[in-house]
Design an enzyme around this catalytic site. Structure first.
Site, PDB file in Angstrom:
ATOM      1  N   ASP A   8      -0.869  -0.382  -4.820  1.00  0.00           N
ATOM      2  CA  ASP A   8      -2.064   0.314  -5.301  1.00  0.00           C
ATOM      3  C   ASP A   8      -1.741   1.705  -5.853  1.00  0.00           C
ATOM      4  O   ASP A   8      -2.460   2.221  -6.703  1.00  0.00           O
ATOM      5  CB  ASP A   8      -3.139   0.388  -4.219  1.00  0.00           C
ATOM      6  N   HIS A  52     -11.103  -2.040   1.774  1.00  0.00           N
ATOM      7  CA  HIS A  52     -11.342  -0.631   1.435  1.00  0.00           C
ATOM      8  C   HIS A  52     -12.359  -0.414   0.315  1.00  0.00           C
ATOM      9  O   HIS A  52     -12.291   0.580  -0.411  1.00  0.00           O
ATOM     10  CB  HIS A  52     -10.025   0.071   1.087  1.00  0.00           C
ATOM     11  N   ASP A  83       0.835  -1.190   0.000  1.00  0.00           N
ATOM     12  CA  ASP A  83       0.000   0.000   0.000  1.00  0.00           C
ATOM     13  C   ASP A  83       0.874   1.246   0.000  1.00  0.00           C
ATOM     14  O   ASP A  83       1.646   1.477   0.923  1.00  0.00           O
ATOM     15  CB  ASP A  83      -0.920   0.005   1.227  1.00  0.00           C
ATOM     16  N   CYS A  99      -6.342   4.502  -3.007  1.00  0.00           N
ATOM     17  CA  CYS A  99      -6.530   3.121  -2.553  1.00  0.00           C
ATOM     18  C   CYS A  99      -7.750   2.430  -3.155  1.00  0.00           C
ATOM     19  O   CYS A  99      -7.642   1.443  -3.871  1.00  0.00           O
ATOM     20  CB  CYS A  99      -6.631   3.093  -1.031  1.00  0.00           C
TER      21      CYS A  99
END
Length: 479
Positions: free
Chosen positions: A291, A107, A17, A57
Site C-alpha cells: 500500500d 481499514h 503493508d 493505508c
C-alpha cells in the site's frame, strides 16, 4: 454441440503493508532474504516504477478497489469510513461469476477513533460496506500486533487464528480458500491483505527464526540522514525526540523490518507451491504489491504520507504463466488507480465508467499498449487529527518527481536517475527549466481534470464528511 465457454482466470492479490519498493533481492537489495519473491520476478512482470497514489493505508486501499483517485473516493486520510456507493472491483468480480474472498486488514470502516479490536471499529458487517466482496470474509479493520491477531467473519464473534503469528495464519487461510475453490467450476478472486512489515518494529512482533537471520547484520542510518526532522512532516517533528528516539532506534527497527519481509517471502513461496500442487498455476493471475513504503529517517522523515521515493514507490509483481512473459520488466509509471482496470483487463472483464485509472493489461502481456506519461500523487493527511499544513501534490514520471506543498507554495524537483536519494532540489536549476515547466503544467491539468481543488486537510472534514466521519461528498460531488 455448443462450444464450452472458457473459464476466466483466477486472481490472487497479495498486499503487504508498508513494504518499500527496494526491500527485495530482485530490486538489488543484497541484505534482503527474499528468494521466493525474487523467483516470482523472474517468472512474470516487474513494474519497477509503481507508486501509491496517496502513500497512506486507507486512501491507497480505496483507490485500489475503485480505480479512482483519493479526491474522487473521498478517502483523504485514515480513520474515516468509505462511502459504499461506488463501483468496485469486488462488485465487478461478483457480478461476473467469481467466487470472492477477502482475508486480513480492511481499514475502510473506522469512523470512530480506535484500532485494536474494539467491536465498533473492527467488525465490518455483511452488506454494502464490504464493497462487493460477498463471498468468504475473514477480516478486521486494523491490527499490527502480529501475535495478538483476530478476525471476524459474518458475525460479531471475534475469532483468533490457529497459529500464533498472524501473517502465517493468514496465508494458511488463503491456501485453504484456494484449495476449496479450485475444485469448483466458478473462478475465484482472493484479496489477501497482510499486516507486515508495518510497525511496531520490535523483536517480539516477528518470529525469532526470522529475526535471527539478521541478528548479525549491520544496519545503519540512511546516507541522507539529517539531525533535524523535515518540518513538512505531519508528525514526529520534535527535534529532541528525533535524536533521542529515532536516531537511536532506526537501525534495530530495520532489522525487524527485514525479518518481517523474510517471513512474508516464505509464506508467498508456500502459496505459489500450493497453486502448482493443485494444478491451477497456469490458470491463476498472482499479483504482489504493497500500500505504501517507509522512510526510515531518509530526507528527514519517518513513516509515510510523502512523495519521496521510499514512501511512494511500491513493489508490483504480476505473474501468469503462459500468458505474461517471464522476466518482463516495465518502467511505465503505473499508479494505484491503474491497478483495478489492469486486473479487469487481464481477466477480460468490464471496466466501470467511473474508473479514472488506465488499463495496462496489454503491457502485462508483453504487447504494445498505451501507458501513462506520469503518475499523479495526492497528499491530504494521515489521521483523523485533521492537522493542516502538510498537504502536497506531486507528479512522477519515469525519471523525475515534481512536488508542491500547499502551506507555502514551495516546490521540489528531483532527477531520480542522477539523484536517487532525492537530496538536490532542481526547481531553480536552469538546465531543468523545461522539465520543471512541463511537469508543473501537466500536474495542474490533471488536478483540473479531477476537480482536485488542493485544499487544507480540515476543509475535507468540514465539506466532505458528516459528524461521524462518514464520507458524503468528494471532488466529483455527493455520492
Amino acid at each position: 454441440m455448443a462450444q464450452q465457454k472458457a473459464k476466466k482466470p483466477n486472481i490472487i492479490y497479495v498486499m503487504a503493508d508498508q513494504l518499500r519498493h527496494d526491500m527485495m533481492g530482485y530490486s538489488g537489495n543484497y541484505k534482503a532474504i527474499t528468494p521466493n519473491l525474487d523467483k516470482m520476478a523472474t517468472e512474470g512482470l516487474n513494474f519497477e516504477n509503481c507508486v501509491s497514489v496517496t502513500p497512506v493505508c486507507a486512501p491507497h486501499r480505496a483507490s485500489l478497489l475503485t480505480g479512482k483517485y483519493s479526491s474522487s473516493t473521498g478517502m483523504v486520510t485514515n480513520e474515516i469510513r468509505i462511502n459504499p456507493n461506488q463501483k468496485t472491483i469486488g462488485h465487478v468480480l461478483t457480478d461476473n461469476g467469481y467466487e470472492t474472498g477477502y482475508i486480513g486488514k480492511w481499514h475502510l470502516w473506522a469512523n470512530i477513533a480506535g484500532h485494536h479490536g474494539e467491536l465498533r471499529t473492527a467488525y465490518i458487517p455483511p452488506g454494502p460496506y464490504r464493497l462487493g466482496f460477498d463471498g468468504y470474509w475473514a477480516a478486521y479493520n486494523f491490527n499490527h500486533r502480529s501475535y495478538q491477531g483476530y478476525f471476524f467473519e459474518d458475525t460479531e464473534e471475534r475469532k483468533t487464528y490457529d497459529k500464533p503469528y498472524e501473517p502465517e495464519a493468514q496465508f494458511d487461510m488463503a491456501m485453504d480458500f484456494v484449495e476449496k475453490k479450485s475444485k469448483e467450476e466458478a473462478p475465484f478472486a482472493l484479496f489477501l491483505s497482510v499486516g507486515v512489515p508495518h510497525d511496531p518494529w520490535v523483536k517480539d512482533n516477528v518470529p525469532e527464526e526470522f529475526y535471527d537471520m539478521f541478528k548479525d547484520v549491520a544496519f545503519k542510518l540512511p546516507d541522507n540522514w539529517q539531525d533535524s526532522p523535515d518540518g513538512y512532516m505531519d508528525r514526529n517533528t520534535d527535534p529532541e525526540k528525533w535524536l533521542s528516539y529515532w536516531k537511536e532506534n532506526i537501525p534495530e527497527q530495520k532489522r525487524v523490518y527485514y525479518a518481517m519481509v523474510a517471513s512474508l517471502d516464505v509464506y508467498m513461496g508456500r502459496l505459489m507451491k500450493k497453486l502448482k500442487t493443485l494444478g491451477i498455476d497456469e490458470d491463476t493471475i498472482v499479483i504482489f504489491s504493497s500500500d505504501h513504503g517507509e522512510m526510515f529517517g531518509e530526507n528527514g522523515r519517518v513513516f509515510k504520507l510523502t512523495f519521496y521515493e521510499s514512501a511512494a514507490r511500491i513493489p508490483l509483481l504480476v505473474r501468469w504463466p503462459g500468458k505474461i512473459p517471464a522476466g518482463l520488466i516495465s518502467d511505465a509509471p503505473i499508479n494505484t488507480p491503474d491497478l483495478m482496470p489492469t486486473m479487469l483487463g487481464l481477466a477480460n472483464l468490464p471496466i466501470p465508467e467511473s474508473v479514472e485509472g488506465m488499463d495496462l493489461s496489454a503491457i502485462c502481456l508483453g504487447k504494445n499498449g498505451k501507458e501513462p506519461d506520469f503518475a499523479f500523487l495526492q497528499g491530504m493527511g494521515h489521521t483523523y487529527l485533521w492537522k493542516d499544513g502538510h498537504e502536497w501534490r506531486a507528479l512522477r514520471s519515469k525519471r523525475f518527481t515534481y512536488a508542491k506543498y500547499l502551506v507555502d507554495g514551495s516546490e521540489l524537483l528531483f532527477d531520480n536517475l542522477k539523484d536517487p536519494q532525492q537530496t538536490k532540489n532542481l526547481v531553480n536549476d536552469p538546465f531543468y527549466a523545461d522539465v520543471y515547466a512541463d511537469m508543473k503544467q501537466k500536474m495542474m491539468a490533471k488536478m483540473n481534470m479531477l476537480n482536485d481543488e488542493f485544499k487544507p486537510m480540515s476543509w475535507y472534514r468540514d465539506n466532505w464528511l458528516d459528524g461521524n466521519r462518514n464520507i458524503i461528498k468528494s471532488a466529483k460531488g455527493a455520492f
